[in-house]
Design a protein around this motif. Structure first.
Motif, mmCIF file in Angstrom:
data_model
loop_
_atom_site.group_PDB
_atom_site.id
_atom_site.type_symbol
_atom_site.label_atom_id
_atom_site.label_comp_id
_atom_site.label_asym_id
_atom_site.label_seq_id
_atom_site.Cartn_x
_atom_site.Cartn_y
_atom_site.Cartn_z
ATOM 1 N N ASP A 34 0.704 -1.131 0.275
ATOM 2 C CA ASP A 34 -0.224 -0.048 -0.066
ATOM 3 C C ASP A 34 0.812 1.254 -0.083
ATOM 4 O O ASP A 34 0.412 2.377 -0.655
ATOM 5 N N LEU A 35 1.992 1.436 0.697
ATOM 6 C CA LEU A 35 2.793 2.363 0.805
ATOM 7 C C LEU A 35 3.685 2.502 -0.839
ATOM 8 O O LEU A 35 3.537 3.665 -1.037
ATOM 9 N N GLY A 36 3.891 1.252 -1.214
ATOM 10 C CA GLY A 36 4.352 1.236 -2.491
ATOM 11 C C GLY A 36 3.453 2.177 -3.409
ATOM 12 O O GLY A 36 3.950 2.940 -4.359
ATOM 13 N N GLN A 37 2.012 1.994 -3.698
ATOM 14 C CA GLN A 37 1.334 2.320 -4.405
ATOM 15 C C GLN A 37 1.262 4.116 -3.992
ATOM 16 O O GLN A 37 1.150 4.676 -5.007
ATOM 17 N N LYS A 38 1.404 4.484 -2.672
ATOM 18 C CA LYS A 38 1.380 5.663 -2.730
ATOM 19 C C LYS A 38 2.481 6.481 -2.986
ATOM 20 O O LYS A 38 2.486 7.495 -3.465
ATOM 21 N N MET A 39 3.597 5.905 -3.053
ATOM 22 C CA MET A 39 5.087 6.387 -3.727
ATOM 23 C C MET A 39 4.643 6.631 -4.966
ATOM 24 O O MET A 39 5.168 7.620 -5.548
ATOM 25 N N ALA A 40 4.414 5.706 -5.930
ATOM 26 C CA ALA A 40 3.944 5.882 -7.302
ATOM 27 C C ALA A 40 3.120 6.777 -7.739
ATOM 28 O O ALA A 40 3.486 7.619 -8.480
ATOM 29 N N GLU A 41 1.983 7.086 -6.723
ATOM 30 C CA GLU A 41 1.182 8.229 -6.968
ATOM 31 C C GLU A 41 1.671 9.528 -6.613
ATOM 32 O O GLU A 41 1.615 10.391 -7.377
ATOM 33 N N ARG A 42 2.757 9.669 -5.708
ATOM 34 C CA ARG A 42 3.308 10.742 -5.389
ATOM 35 C C ARG A 42 4.337 11.355 -6.532
ATOM 36 O O ARG A 42 4.460 12.504 -6.956
ATOM 37 N N VAL A 43 4.998 10.108 -7.191
ATOM 38 C CA VAL A 43 5.951 10.431 -8.301
ATOM 39 C C VAL A 43 5.098 10.964 -9.403
ATOM 40 O O VAL A 43 5.542 11.811 -10.179
ATOM 41 N N ALA A 44 3.833 10.381 -9.725
ATOM 42 C CA ALA A 44 3.014 10.989 -10.675
ATOM 43 C C ALA A 44 2.580 12.155 -10.513
ATOM 44 O O ALA A 44 2.403 12.892 -11.678
ATOM 45 N N ASP A 45 2.281 12.686 -9.505
ATOM 46 C CA ASP A 45 2.053 13.934 -8.963
ATOM 47 C C ASP A 45 3.194 14.940 -9.252
ATOM 48 O O ASP A 45 2.949 15.959 -9.972
ATOM 49 N N HIS A 46 4.424 14.358 -8.787
ATOM 50 C CA HIS A 46 5.513 15.267 -8.998
ATOM 51 C C HIS A 46 5.933 15.472 -10.739
ATOM 52 O O HIS A 46 6.218 16.565 -11.014
ATOM 53 N N LEU A 47 5.408 14.678 -11.558
ATOM 54 C CA LEU A 47 5.995 14.560 -13.205
ATOM 55 C C LEU A 47 4.759 15.001 -13.767
ATOM 56 O O LEU A 47 4.886 14.982 -14.979
ATOM 57 N N ALA A 48 3.491 15.447 -13.114
ATOM 58 C CA ALA A 48 2.278 15.642 -13.984
ATOM 59 C C ALA A 48 2.606 16.783 -14.847
ATOM 60 O O ALA A 48 1.785 16.845 -15.862
ATOM 61 N N ASP A 49 3.321 18.032 -14.302
ATOM 62 C CA ASP A 49 3.386 19.103 -15.300
ATOM 63 C C ASP A 49 4.796 18.899 -16.283
ATOM 64 O O ASP A 49 5.095 19.951 -16.789
ATOM 65 N N HIS A 50 5.267 17.695 -16.183
ATOM 66 C CA HIS A 50 6.352 17.636 -17.106
ATOM 67 C C HIS A 50 5.993 17.076 -18.403
ATOM 68 O O HIS A 50 4.946 16.624 -18.582
ATOM 69 N N ASP A 51 7.055 17.157 -19.352
ATOM 70 C CA ASP A 51 6.622 16.964 -20.932
ATOM 71 C C ASP A 51 6.883 15.621 -21.221
ATOM 72 O O ASP A 51 7.850 15.175 -21.924
ATOM 73 N N VAL A 52 6.159 14.515 -20.295
ATOM 74 C CA VAL A 52 6.418 13.096 -20.528
ATOM 75 C C VAL A 52 5.740 12.590 -21.774
ATOM 76 O O VAL A 52 4.727 13.005 -21.895
ATOM 77 N N ARG A 53 6.495 11.969 -22.771
ATOM 78 C CA ARG A 53 5.923 11.692 -23.921
ATOM 79 C C ARG A 53 5.755 9.743 -23.791
ATOM 80 O O ARG A 53 5.078 9.471 -24.727
ATOM 81 N N ALA A 54 6.479 9.218 -23.119
ATOM 82 C CA ALA A 54 6.451 7.915 -22.943
ATOM 83 C C ALA A 54 6.806 7.521 -21.628
ATOM 84 O O ALA A 54 7.444 7.973 -20.808
ATOM 85 N N VAL A 55 6.251 6.130 -21.286
ATOM 86 C CA VAL A 55 6.340 5.853 -19.985
ATOM 87 C C VAL A 55 6.643 4.222 -20.114
ATOM 88 O O VAL A 55 5.712 3.352 -20.753
ATOM 89 N N VAL A 56 7.692 3.414 -19.846
ATOM 90 C CA VAL A 56 8.059 2.277 -20.165
ATOM 91 C C VAL A 56 8.694 1.547 -18.879
ATOM 92 O O VAL A 56 9.248 2.236 -18.000
#
Length: 217
Positions: A34-56
């Motif tokens: 559950d903590l790992g899921q929160k970590m993933a969401e936190r990084v997703a929030d951090h990168l939300a305004d970045h110019d990300v064009r692909a996730v692999v």
């Protein structure tokens, strides 16, 4: 002609549900806690305004689950790249720590004789070869933009050491690659010209012996 700068973020997956404390390596079925899921969401929030064009991501479940919220923020599908997988390790599936578990058995000591290769798993040079090829291909996916690759601690750390022309010999407890961290490689016209490190989920890191936990797969 202006230089083209591209950023490829090598992200380590979030915390894994591992109640038995084994070295899970490439074993299937190890999901995020559950903590790992929160970590993933936190990084997703951090990168939300970045110019990300692909996730692999690595094909392993924990990496795919870590990548999912990042891809969702940018309306992307999560790609799979086998080259991003965890390093092979002889001790996979075993408890591995100093003074406990596998290190108590002299029958496995023959695997520990060469820390330069290393003798207990996938050679560092092979990890660098596959990881740097994955990084280069990712940079080509989105020239001038950003790409996120989700992988595992050791391959990420060895990739950084190689890029910075540092020795592969190191203390695993001192790797600068915490859970859900970003090791960001800047490419300029196809060449790695800078490496940066950040911890968007630092406040969520579990504490062990009074320090933020670093080690793990």
């Amino acid at each position: 002609m202006p230089e083209t700068k591209t950023v490829v973020h090598l992200m380590r997956h979030g915390e894994v549900y591992n109640p038995d404390g084994v070295l899970y390596g490439r074993l299937p079925g190890f999901r995020l806690s559950d903590l790992g899921q929160k970590m993933a969401e936190r990084v997703a929030d951090h990168l939300a305004d970045h110019d990300v064009r692909a996730v692999v991501a690595s094909p392993l479940q924990r990496a795919q689950e870590t990548a999912a919220p990042i891809a969702a923020r940018h309306d992307l599908e999560v790609g799979v790249d086998e080259r991003l997988i965890e390093a092979g390790n002889f001790f996979e599936g075993k408890k591995f720590s100093v003074g406990d578990g596998v290190l108590k058995r002299p029958s496995v000591w023959f695997k520990l004789w060469n820390p330069f290769k290393p003798s207990w798993g996938e050679p560092y040079k092979e990890q660098v070869k596959r990881m740097h090829a994955a990084l280069a291909d990712a940079a080509k996916l989105a020239p001038g933009h950003e790409v996120v690759l989700v992988s595992h601690q050791l391959p990420i750390w060895i990739s950084r050491l190689a890029a910075e022309h540092r020795s592969f010999l190191h203390d695993p407890r001192k790797r600068e690659c915490t859970l859900a961290s970003l090791t960001s490689f800047e490419f300029t016209d196809g060449r790695i010209t800078a490496v940066r490190y950040s911890e968007p989920a630092k406040d969520l890191l579990p504490v062990k012996n009074g320090k933020k936990f670093v080690a793990g797969a």
